[in-house]
Design an enzyme around this catalytic site. Structure first.
Site, mmCIF file in Angstrom:
data_model
loop_
_atom_site.group_PDB
_atom_site.id
_atom_site.type_symbol
_atom_site.label_atom_id
_atom_site.label_comp_id
_atom_site.label_asym_id
_atom_site.label_seq_id
_atom_site.Cartn_x
_atom_site.Cartn_y
_atom_site.Cartn_z
ATOM 1 N N GLY A 71 0.761 -1.231 0.000
ATOM 2 C CA GLY A 71 0.000 0.000 0.000
ATOM 3 C C GLY A 71 0.794 1.285 0.000
ATOM 4 O O GLY A 71 0.254 2.345 -0.330
ATOM 5 N N ASP A 72 2.083 1.232 0.356
ATOM 6 C CA ASP A 72 2.909 2.456 0.379
ATOM 7 C C ASP A 72 4.343 2.067 0.028
ATOM 8 O O ASP A 72 5.290 2.371 0.764
ATOM 9 C CB ASP A 72 2.839 3.118 1.752
ATOM 10 C CG ASP A 72 3.467 4.510 1.760
ATOM 11 O OD1 ASP A 72 3.621 5.109 0.674
ATOM 12 O OD2 ASP A 72 3.820 4.998 2.850
ATOM 13 N N LEU A 73 4.498 1.420 -1.117
ATOM 14 C CA LEU A 73 5.742 0.742 -1.453
ATOM 15 C C LEU A 73 6.704 1.665 -2.192
ATOM 16 O O LEU A 73 7.003 1.457 -3.370
ATOM 17 C CB LEU A 73 5.433 -0.507 -2.284
ATOM 18 C CG LEU A 73 6.538 -1.554 -2.352
ATOM 19 C CD1 LEU A 73 6.770 -2.194 -0.995
ATOM 20 C CD2 LEU A 73 6.179 -2.618 -3.392
ATOM 21 N N TRP A 74 7.199 2.685 -1.503
ATOM 22 C CA TRP A 74 8.269 3.501 -2.092
ATOM 23 C C TRP A 74 9.599 3.044 -1.499
ATOM 24 O O TRP A 74 9.644 2.245 -0.556
ATOM 25 C CB TRP A 74 8.006 4.991 -1.848
ATOM 26 C CG TRP A 74 8.185 5.468 -0.447
ATOM 27 C CD1 TRP A 74 7.386 5.205 0.621
ATOM 28 C CD2 TRP A 74 9.234 6.305 0.043
ATOM 29 N NE1 TRP A 74 7.877 5.825 1.749
ATOM 30 C CE2 TRP A 74 9.009 6.506 1.428
ATOM 31 C CE3 TRP A 74 10.347 6.910 -0.553
ATOM 32 C CZ2 TRP A 74 9.844 7.278 2.216
ATOM 33 C CZ3 TRP A 74 11.181 7.687 0.238
ATOM 34 C CH2 TRP A 74 10.931 7.861 1.594
ATOM 35 N N ASN A 79 10.491 2.613 2.182
ATOM 36 C CA ASN A 79 9.815 1.569 2.952
ATOM 37 C C ASN A 79 10.280 0.170 2.574
ATOM 38 O O ASN A 79 9.618 -0.821 2.925
ATOM 39 C CB ASN A 79 8.294 1.676 2.763
ATOM 40 C CG ASN A 79 7.730 2.906 3.444
ATOM 41 O OD1 ASN A 79 8.378 3.496 4.304
ATOM 42 N ND2 ASN A 79 6.536 3.310 3.056
#
Length: 273
Positions: A182-185, A188
């Site tokens: 969901g927030d895979l930058w 992370n």
């Protein structure tokens, strides 16, 4: 030190050292050394218990994620993991890890055939509304695009409303349900010696696997090794991923301001909205 002391109480330990960690734009995060010499990662945030549930879900799906050592309503204490190498050193392994995550059976996390997450989450003070829907396209239109309409400039709001009406024709209603990070930058993703050490700071939901490519490709360019390790994608994936990028771009616009205005308008133009 207040956060470190709260973590020590949860762990039933004293503190021998504290060091702030980078990357905590939306929460306070630090390394804390306990009496037994162990380093642990301590963070706060709007919903530590929900984040802990998401980390447990990632681990259960076979993805590397830090072990939750203790949690309460204000503090999350995590296993310290060595992940100091740049993500570009481990693109191949990230492809493998993400394929494993997306292939895991998510039925324990959502009603059969439904998309979303049981509880709302947040990035800082920006709520991420969830709940469950049996139509992924409508979930994305309503929970990831239209929710921003009251909070952006009128010109962008009108384009979002127009785009949302076309989402059922652009996104699948019932893709194979997958657990999304969901927030895979890159910040992370922890890497060491060519392997992914851990995925951290999730904003999980059950949805279309391609949505995880959106944040990954918003600020980075995965190599061919990543795509080969991940495996085949569905026809039309590139166009859908561009559409999925709008959500993290809108989140950045609301959190960090006008510096992301051009990114949002460029993506709206790219999807012809």
């Amino acid at each position: 030190m207040e956060l470190a002391r709260a973590a020590a109480v949860l762990m039933g330990s004293g503190i021998t050292g504290v060091r702030p960690m980078g990357g905590g734009d939306l929460s306070e995060i630090m390394t804390v050394w306990l009496d037994d010499g162990r380093p642990v990662v301590v963070k706060n945030g709007p919903a530590p218990r929900i984040e802990a549930d998401m980390l447990w879900a990632l681990r259960a799906a076979g993805a590397p994620a830090p072990e939750v050592l203790a949690v309460d309503d204000t503090v999350l204490v995590l296993e310290w993991i060595d992940g100091t190498d740049p993500m570009r050193s481990a693109w191949t392994d990230l492809g493998r890890v993400l394929r494993t995550l997306h292939a895991a059976d998510p039925t324990a996390l959502a009603p059969s055939g439904h998309y979303g997450w049981a509880r709302d989450f947040a990035f800082g003070n920006l709520t991420i509304g969830n709940g469950f829907r049996d139509d992924w396209a409508l979930f994305w239109a309503e929970q990831r695009l239209l929710v921003h309409v009251p909070h952006v400039a009128p010109a962008i709001a009108r384009r979002l409303e127009s785009l949302a009406r076309t989402i059922p024709d652009r996104l699948p209603a019932r893709p194979t349900p997958a657990l999304l990070h969901g927030d895979l930058w890159s910040g992370n993703v922890l890497a060491k010696d060519g392997r992914i050490s851990a995925l951290v700071d999730p904003a999980c939901c059950i949805g279309h696997a391609e949505a995880d490519f959106a944040m990954l490709t918003l600020f980075a360019r995965p190599t061919s090794d990543f795509w080969e390790a991940y495996g085949p994608r569905e026809p039309g994936s590139a166009e859908r991923v561009t559409l999925y990028r709008l959500w993290p771009a809108l989140v950045h616009l609301r959190l960090f301001g006008s510096a992301y205005h051009d990114m949002v308008t460029a993506l709206l133009a790219e999807v012809k909205a």
